[in-house]
Design an enzyme around this catalytic site. Sequence first.
Site, short mmCIF file in Angstrom:
data_model
loop_
_atom_site.label_atom_id
_atom_site.label_comp_id
_atom_site.label_asym_id
_atom_site.label_seq_id
_atom_site.Cartn_x
_atom_site.Cartn_y
_atom_site.Cartn_z
N ASN A 582 0.86 3.77 -15.30
CA ASN A 582 -0.16 4.53 -16.28
C ASN A 582 0.02 5.99 -15.90
O ASN A 582 0.95 6.43 -15.55
CB ASN A 582 -1.91 4.21 -15.37
CG ASN A 582 -1.13 4.26 -13.75
OD1 ASN A 582 -0.28 4.30 -12.84
ND2 ASN A 582 -2.67 5.52 -13.09
N CYS A 584 -1.46 7.83 -13.42
CA CYS A 584 -0.04 8.66 -12.31
C CYS A 584 0.98 6.95 -12.02
O CYS A 584 1.25 7.23 -11.04
CB CYS A 584 -1.10 9.03 -11.40
SG CYS A 584 -2.79 9.67 -12.16
N GLU A 586 1.11 4.25 -10.91
CA GLU A 586 0.83 2.99 -9.85
C GLU A 586 0.24 1.56 -10.07
O GLU A 586 0.54 1.53 -9.18
CB GLU A 586 -0.11 3.76 -8.18
CG GLU A 586 -1.61 3.04 -8.50
CD GLU A 586 -2.09 5.36 -9.65
OE1 GLU A 586 -3.76 5.28 -10.54
OE2 GLU A 586 -1.80 5.34 -10.25
#
Length: 972
Positions: A582, A584, A586
Amino acid sequence: MQTTQTAESRPQAAQANPASASKANAPASSQWQNFSTIRRNGAVVGFEPGKIAIAMTKAFLAVNGGQGAASARVRELVEGLTSQVVNALVRNRPGGGTFHIEDIQDQVELALMRSGEHDVARAYVLYREKRSQERARSTKEQAPVEKSSINVTDNGVQRPLDLARLRTTITEAGLNLPITIDVDAILKATVKNLYDGIPVDEVYKSAILSARALVETDPAYSQVTAGLLLHTIRKEVLGEEVAQSAMDAGYAEYFPRFIKLGIESSLLDSKLGQFDLEKLGHALKASRDQQFNYLGLQTLYDRYFLHVRGRRIELPQVFFMRVAMGLALNEINREERAIEFYEILSSFDFMSSTPTLFNAGTLHSQLSSCYLTTVSDDLVGIYDAIKENALLAKYAGGLGNDWTPVRALRSHIKGTNGESQGVVPFLKVVNDTAVAVNQGGKRKGAVCAYLETWHLDIEEFLELRKNTGDERRRTHDMNTANWIPDLFMKRVMENGDWTLFSPSDTPDLHDKYGKEFEKAYIAYEAKTLTGELPLFKTIPANSLWRKMLSMLFETGHPWLTFKDPCNIRSPQQHVGVVHSSNLCTEITLNTSDTEIAVCNLGSVNMAAHLKQDSNGQYVLDHDKLQRTVSIAMRMLDNVIDINYYAVPKARNSNVRHRPVGMGVMGFQDCLHMMRVPFASQDAITFSDTSMEAVCYYAYLASSKLAAERGSYESFKGSLWDRGILPQDTLAMLREERGGYVDIDESSTMDWDALRTHIREHGMRNSNCVAIAPTATISNIIGVSPCIEPTYRNLYVKSNLSGEFTVVNDHLVRDLKERGLWDEVMVADLKYFDGSLARIDRIPADLRELYATAFEVDPSWVVECAARRQKWIDQAQSLNIFMAGVSGKKLDDTYKLAWQRGLKTTYYLRSSGATNAEKSTGRGGELNSVAVSSAGPEVSAVQAAALPEAEVVGAVCTMRPGDEGFEECEACQ
């Protein structure tokens, strides 16, 4: 004025640090044992030249302010003057002797006068005289505050400024703190900035600014400032000044009015009016308002509290209860669950992600943080994906797009008999869409594009964030990430070649991983030799690897993420493929043409889950942790059913698989409390055992929810269903790779019992744990972001709410206990940019404990992350901090990350070419920042404000006003 000295005459220690001139001019510190000082009370103590440097530095502080005292010129001057004083004192006592304190101070005066620093000498003389008068008095009487002649304007009516009331407000803001605040100093500074007829609201803004200016002297003043801000918020919301001590009753009275006003103003869901509002109002705990620091409360006020025509209608505890009610809408015992959710939010034990905090209980309850999409290889599919990006981003969703299926540059287009322009032109459109749809006007749009390393456009993809080249083929406002197969890493390790293909010629590579991918890829390589695949490019794998690392250093992108660990270790490999992460890095969920993966997030505050054992040592509180995680998992699961979905593909996917992403924050705070340096084996062990506990309790909570509510739809055939837990998949990864996985696999908890529970009851959620950056929610509750080491012990944080001085309160407590916290220490911390490494006064154990991110070798960060990744069913946002970046260091670090089985990495952060000013300045201008010669494109504020903004080499890749690292708030 002579300020230079020979190497022989300069104090040896002072060459490193003027505050350490205790070794001045020579004799080693052990030799000072023959010298003594007689105090005024007759006591004889050891002679400490370092105190001479401190005294003179304080004199410079008094005259020049912190900026002057922290400057290189002044520091060198103090070194030289200290040496002169010491030389004058010891000249006639080569074998040792005794000095009276007055003689020492006389020599300091003389040295200052001879150097031409007459203003500083005068300040020093006046200081000596003041201290003399204070000693002459047996008691110090507090001078009464003069009556004010200033009038203030309140609701159009002028009245005299009530100084007594203002003093009471300041005093109340400083109650229950570990220090006694200087009320007079705040009051004096407040009144100094007022004028006759000033609006009363401006009076309290002046008080806030006056208290804020003292934060660097003691972090407790951040809470004082928050208390003053809270006073102004109460006046805005309630329409009158109300003391904090009256707010238990004030909250209970106001809460039902708030719900009614919110519904009438078309802000709140009318279902909130069906709760027992009187019961919930009495459950609000006003005392928890006093937990906030200034940054946290200002952030809530500016960006989270609901408002009607610009006037805030939420107070902190009302805000938390509104969020809790929004998450309890479908619960049978709504009030009990709402209070339960409120308790862990308002106590700062757990915090939901930013979209949940923004939208829970409102008419547009888009509560999820992350959306992952796959873009199909046709024009309709491409523009459908861009449209979906816009719809999902409108209500604060962060986006991860898988662009690998889109054919490469020069690929044949059958419908037009032409050639494709490749992926890049479409990414430019995605970039501009993210700017245009700025998350409902609340913050910049946030999207990350992923491309697999075998894609023929990969080399141009690597350059998307460069500041040179054709602007039509640059995307300055979006993120990019490499989706790297294990085969590429093995070719790099083995110094082999790598072949690039167009996905229109090799469509099955997109959905394959592990040994199947390797088999298919090698078969395609063979076709290039026979001429069956004319469109390809073969390059040395190490050449491409070096370019990937070079672009990562130069532009901060693309991030390095690993396809095979994400898929081989995915619990959901039976129903699809993980094609990207995604925004970021994670979240690792399946996507396809028919499914948009969705994940909603929240984070446990680990620092709130330590307790002291019988020996006074901090240890993990398992009972409290299990309770918090259990409640948090229920909250996250509720989001799935309450959530507003902008596109059907997102709803279908989320309801079918029900993934959530519970993370952690405050890891560095835990290490400080436990007295464990980040760069240590103990930190790695704590990273391992603490994450094991979090994951164990999360998976158990999901299984218990399944017993209550039923398993998720696609549970059958999952790794959970087969009794394979995340740590078991390390062996699967090693087998698929043929080695190259080196990680400790020990455990401490009863995982067999959990397997039995899952076998009997199933799982409510396909995925449970993911560590997001927590850039903003960690600000709100005042702890270190997620799993990161301390950025600096004193620095300026910049975001859309303003600029904030941040001081490491753990460090300040330690320095106070050792008698080392003073104005000179503040000046030292500014001068050395928040690092303790070169401040000789600070003992070695504290320098090790409070080493900053760029002083911790990145291998320690990777090792800690690897132990966490063992237990996590998704991934973690892992920033790599690196000082003195070299190609070898980059190569070693990212290869280590791959060999340790990490699924993803995030930003590479290297120390930048910008620095914070060394003080607030003579005029009290708070948090000013200087730009170095790095160039006008560098935002100095953001460069000084890591971890909010990433500095890559000498280039800050954020733009002024971006709120630094704020696009990643979509994940927290």
